[in-house]
Design a protein around this motif. Sequence first.
Motif, PDB file in Angstrom:
ATOM      1  N   THR A 329      -8.215   1.446  -1.681  1.00  0.00           N
ATOM      2  CA  THR A 329      -6.975   2.195  -1.520  1.00  0.00           C
ATOM      3  C   THR A 329      -6.928   2.752  -0.107  1.00  0.00           C
ATOM      4  O   THR A 329      -7.971   2.942   0.531  1.00  0.00           O
ATOM      5  CB  THR A 329      -6.877   3.347  -2.528  1.00  0.00           C
ATOM      6  OG1 THR A 329      -5.609   4.020  -2.351  1.00  0.00           O
ATOM      7  CG2 THR A 329      -7.991   4.367  -2.317  1.00  0.00           C
ATOM      8  N   SER A 331      -4.697   5.433   0.229  1.00  0.00           N
ATOM      9  CA  SER A 331      -4.028   6.687  -0.112  1.00  0.00           C
ATOM     10  C   SER A 331      -5.092   7.769  -0.260  1.00  0.00           C
ATOM     11  O   SER A 331      -6.073   7.587  -0.991  1.00  0.00           O
ATOM     12  CB  SER A 331      -3.240   6.540  -1.417  1.00  0.00           C
ATOM     13  OG  SER A 331      -3.062   7.790  -2.048  1.00  0.00           O
ATOM     14  N   ASN A 333      -4.928  10.628  -1.840  1.00  0.00           N
ATOM     15  CA  ASN A 333      -5.001  11.099  -3.229  1.00  0.00           C
ATOM     16  C   ASN A 333      -5.783  10.134  -4.107  1.00  0.00           C
ATOM     17  O   ASN A 333      -6.626  10.536  -4.916  1.00  0.00           O
ATOM     18  CB  ASN A 333      -3.587  11.266  -3.803  1.00  0.00           C
ATOM     19  CG  ASN A 333      -2.875  12.480  -3.246  1.00  0.00           C
ATOM     20  OD1 ASN A 333      -3.511  13.433  -2.800  1.00  0.00           O
ATOM     21  ND2 ASN A 333      -1.554  12.446  -3.264  1.00  0.00           N
ATOM     22  N   THR A 334      -5.498   8.838  -3.958  1.00  0.00           N
ATOM     23  CA  THR A 334      -6.176   7.849  -4.787  1.00  0.00           C
ATOM     24  C   THR A 334      -7.647   7.724  -4.409  1.00  0.00           C
ATOM     25  O   THR A 334      -8.502   7.496  -5.270  1.00  0.00           O
ATOM     26  CB  THR A 334      -5.471   6.489  -4.676  1.00  0.00           C
ATOM     27  OG1 THR A 334      -4.070   6.655  -4.943  1.00  0.00           O
ATOM     28  CG2 THR A 334      -6.037   5.492  -5.657  1.00  0.00           C
ATOM     29  N   ASN A 345      -9.117   7.234   5.936  1.00  0.00           N
ATOM     30  CA  ASN A 345      -8.393   6.120   6.544  1.00  0.00           C
ATOM     31  C   ASN A 345      -8.815   5.883   7.990  1.00  0.00           C
ATOM     32  O   ASN A 345      -8.857   4.741   8.461  1.00  0.00           O
ATOM     33  CB  ASN A 345      -6.885   6.366   6.466  1.00  0.00           C
ATOM     34  CG  ASN A 345      -6.337   6.097   5.074  1.00  0.00           C
ATOM     35  OD1 ASN A 345      -6.935   5.356   4.299  1.00  0.00           O
ATOM     36  ND2 ASN A 345      -5.199   6.704   4.755  1.00  0.00           N
ATOM     37  N   GLU A 376      -1.348   6.393  -9.912  1.00  0.00           N
ATOM     38  CA  GLU A 376      -0.748   6.507  -8.579  1.00  0.00           C
ATOM     39  C   GLU A 376       0.746   6.806  -8.660  1.00  0.00           C
ATOM     40  O   GLU A 376       1.460   6.261  -9.513  1.00  0.00           O
ATOM     41  CB  GLU A 376      -0.941   5.221  -7.782  1.00  0.00           C
ATOM     42  CG  GLU A 376      -2.299   5.084  -7.142  1.00  0.00           C
ATOM     43  CD  GLU A 376      -2.314   4.011  -6.075  1.00  0.00           C
ATOM     44  OE1 GLU A 376      -2.801   4.290  -4.969  1.00  0.00           O
ATOM     45  OE2 GLU A 376      -1.849   2.894  -6.341  1.00  0.00           O
ATOM     46  N   ASP A 379       4.602   7.577  -3.871  1.00  0.00           N
ATOM     47  CA  ASP A 379       4.204   8.052  -2.539  1.00  0.00           C
ATOM     48  C   ASP A 379       2.799   7.574  -2.187  1.00  0.00           C
ATOM     49  O   ASP A 379       2.528   7.242  -1.030  1.00  0.00           O
ATOM     50  CB  ASP A 379       4.265   9.584  -2.495  1.00  0.00           C
ATOM     51  CG  ASP A 379       5.693  10.109  -2.447  1.00  0.00           C
ATOM     52  OD1 ASP A 379       6.601   9.317  -2.135  1.00  0.00           O
ATOM     53  OD2 ASP A 379       5.894  11.311  -2.747  1.00  0.00           O
ATOM     54  N   ASP A 380       1.886   7.540  -3.184  1.00  0.00           N
ATOM     55  CA  ASP A 380       0.536   7.016  -2.930  1.00  0.00           C
ATOM     56  C   ASP A 380       0.604   5.543  -2.533  1.00  0.00           C
ATOM     57  O   ASP A 380      -0.077   5.104  -1.598  1.00  0.00           O
ATOM     58  CB  ASP A 380      -0.335   7.168  -4.178  1.00  0.00           C
ATOM     59  CG  ASP A 380      -0.613   8.618  -4.534  1.00  0.00           C
ATOM     60  OD1 ASP A 380      -0.730   9.440  -3.606  1.00  0.00           O
ATOM     61  OD2 ASP A 380      -0.700   8.918  -5.735  1.00  0.00           O
ATOM     62  N   GLU A 381       1.409   4.780  -3.247  1.00  0.00           N
ATOM     63  CA  GLU A 381       1.536   3.350  -2.941  1.00  0.00           C
ATOM     64  C   GLU A 381       2.140   3.136  -1.552  1.00  0.00           C
ATOM     65  O   GLU A 381       1.704   2.258  -0.803  1.00  0.00           O
ATOM     66  CB  GLU A 381       2.400   2.670  -4.004  1.00  0.00           C
ATOM     67  CG  GLU A 381       1.776   2.681  -5.391  1.00  0.00           C
ATOM     68  CD  GLU A 381       2.714   2.178  -6.467  1.00  0.00           C
ATOM     69  OE1 GLU A 381       2.226   1.841  -7.557  1.00  0.00           O
ATOM     70  OE2 GLU A 381       3.940   2.119  -6.216  1.00  0.00           O
ATOM     71  N   GLU A 383       1.894   5.198   0.949  1.00  0.00           N
ATOM     72  CA  GLU A 383       0.891   5.576   1.949  1.00  0.00           C
ATOM     73  C   GLU A 383      -0.054   4.411   2.228  1.00  0.00           C
ATOM     74  O   GLU A 383      -0.397   4.135   3.387  1.00  0.00           O
ATOM     75  CB  GLU A 383       0.102   6.794   1.492  1.00  0.00           C
ATOM     76  CG  GLU A 383      -0.913   7.273   2.528  1.00  0.00           C
ATOM     77  CD  GLU A 383      -1.724   8.462   2.057  1.00  0.00           C
ATOM     78  OE1 GLU A 383      -2.591   8.919   2.839  1.00  0.00           O
ATOM     79  OE2 GLU A 383      -1.524   8.931   0.920  1.00  0.00           O
ATOM     80  N   THR A 384      -0.476   3.710   1.174  1.00  0.00           N
ATOM     81  CA  THR A 384      -1.321   2.527   1.377  1.00  0.00           C
ATOM     82  C   THR A 384      -0.588   1.476   2.179  1.00  0.00           C
ATOM     83  O   THR A 384      -1.143   0.892   3.120  1.00  0.00           O
ATOM     84  CB  THR A 384      -1.756   1.950   0.012  1.00  0.00           C
ATOM     85  OG1 THR A 384      -2.700   2.834  -0.592  1.00  0.00           O
ATOM     86  CG2 THR A 384      -2.412   0.583   0.180  1.00  0.00           C
ATOM     87  N   THR A 441       6.741  -2.062  -4.354  1.00  0.00           N
ATOM     88  CA  THR A 441       5.546  -1.841  -3.530  1.00  0.00           C
ATOM     89  C   THR A 441       4.550  -2.986  -3.687  1.00  0.00           C
ATOM     90  O   THR A 441       3.920  -3.414  -2.711  1.00  0.00           O
ATOM     91  CB  THR A 441       4.880  -0.507  -3.899  1.00  0.00           C
ATOM     92  OG1 THR A 441       4.668  -0.460  -5.309  1.00  0.00           O
ATOM     93  CG2 THR A 441       5.741   0.669  -3.475  1.00  0.00           C
TER      94      THR A 441
END
Length: 510
Positions: A329, A331, A333-334, A345, A376, A379-381, A383-384, A441
């Motif tokens: 990931t 993200s 959060n993830t 990251n 997820e 927004d998490d997706e 971000e990735t 996504t």
Amino acid sequence: MRIVLFSPYSCLSNIGVRILSSVLKCNGHSVRTIFAPLWFEPEEPPAGRLYPEDMRDQLLPLLSEADLVGMTLMTDYYAGSRQVAGWIRNGISAPLVWGGVHPTLAPDECLKHADYVIVGEAEDSLVELAEVLADRGDPSGIPAVHGHRGGSIFTNPVRPLRTDLDELPFPGYDCSDQYLFHDGRFKEMTDVLMQENLAIHRGSSNPAYKAGYQILTGRGCPHRCTYCINHVLSALYPGQRYLRWRSVGNIIEELEAAVAAMPYLDHVWISDDSFFSRREEDLREFSAEYKRRVGLPFFCLTSPTTLSEEKLDMLMDAGLFAVQMGVETMSANTARLYGRQFMSNDRVLRAMELLSRHRDRLGMPQYDLIYDNPFESRDDELETLRMVSRIPRPYHLSLWNLRLYPGTALFEMAEEKGIVPREGDLGERWFYLRPSKFSYTELLLRLFKEPRLPGWVLRLLISRPLPQLFSLRIFQPLGFFFSFLRRSHVWLHKAMTVARFRVRKGQPAQ
């Protein structure tokens, strides 16, 4: 004792069952090994992962003289293994023992389908079980063995972990008394079948579809990801060192023996979860000895936290031609959900930039990403995807369905939130599948698996209002077509791989 080992794994290498075969032979037992690769689509529900019924009548004659039958399985192969276990227990009198990851995670459940279950690393317990049964003794005191006794079930604690992995024999690749379920029937293993089936795996790192040799240079993993069974397995052995390595000399001896026995081998696949986590002095010794005594190109796995310029340089000099890195990931959060918050990251991108700087010596790096995560948010997706647009080129994204394996922290969270049911066999209810709906996504992830378009295009496609627009109900009918595309790509890849191999060998592609 006459022992038959059965493997449902799609990969013919199956190091575990091959080591068990060698261990049993070293202790004087006769061993037959049966490989029945169970291919299934990545989104096929577990109950659908079954063998053709006519396989039963071909299988039972191969087991007719067995004194003991052993099966190894992961949770993915539970349904097919349960099917085969039913054939065995209703068709022959030999006792059946299950081992591997799923019986370790769910021994009580597996005892519904087997006479015995071995929990954890199985080599010593399987040998002892075979010897006790051969002497008509009582197996109820064998460490790590669970089983039936009268009308009750007995259990035993696991054995201590083996600290010296060099003591184990090498995996057995001798074709004698090996059988492969191939093109709808069992065939005696031959060098041609072995070569073909070793060539149809690892396509992303093996674009020429040539036979590679898979090797494990250790056991365990330095990470404790919440979706992975490694943290569950390590908890079985508190106070013991779960991550263990073989000596360089032992590794090179196995590879020399493999190359001598299979001269068609084109490359080596080092499948440790993170080969780069070995000490730098070990990798320096390995690189020198490998280059001098083996010399084949090789491929290995790494992680953003274990990759370094020094290790990469020495391994490339020894013949490293491709790297697969577990990103999973991008993200924040993830990453916390996965227990990988230490892999920021920035750290991931630095590792990717290091691989990109050596693109003249390495093939296209492969980065693993998990999708279909019910925890997820959009927004998490996004971000990735935003971070994917920054990945240095070239690259290849290997996309994986999230697997909620029993016993893992993520599985327990999924139970609490009702994502997986609380009732029923663990071997069936572990499987999570995103509903058949259109996912904008995921579509973008697939479009950018390889960077055919510049990164700014992806950043444009994830900017407002496009993600919100494509989440409208009007686009949901596309989900059925999209789901079909997702479900078909593995089977198409396999068919193309086999066809290319056979054409290269001068055989009809069928």
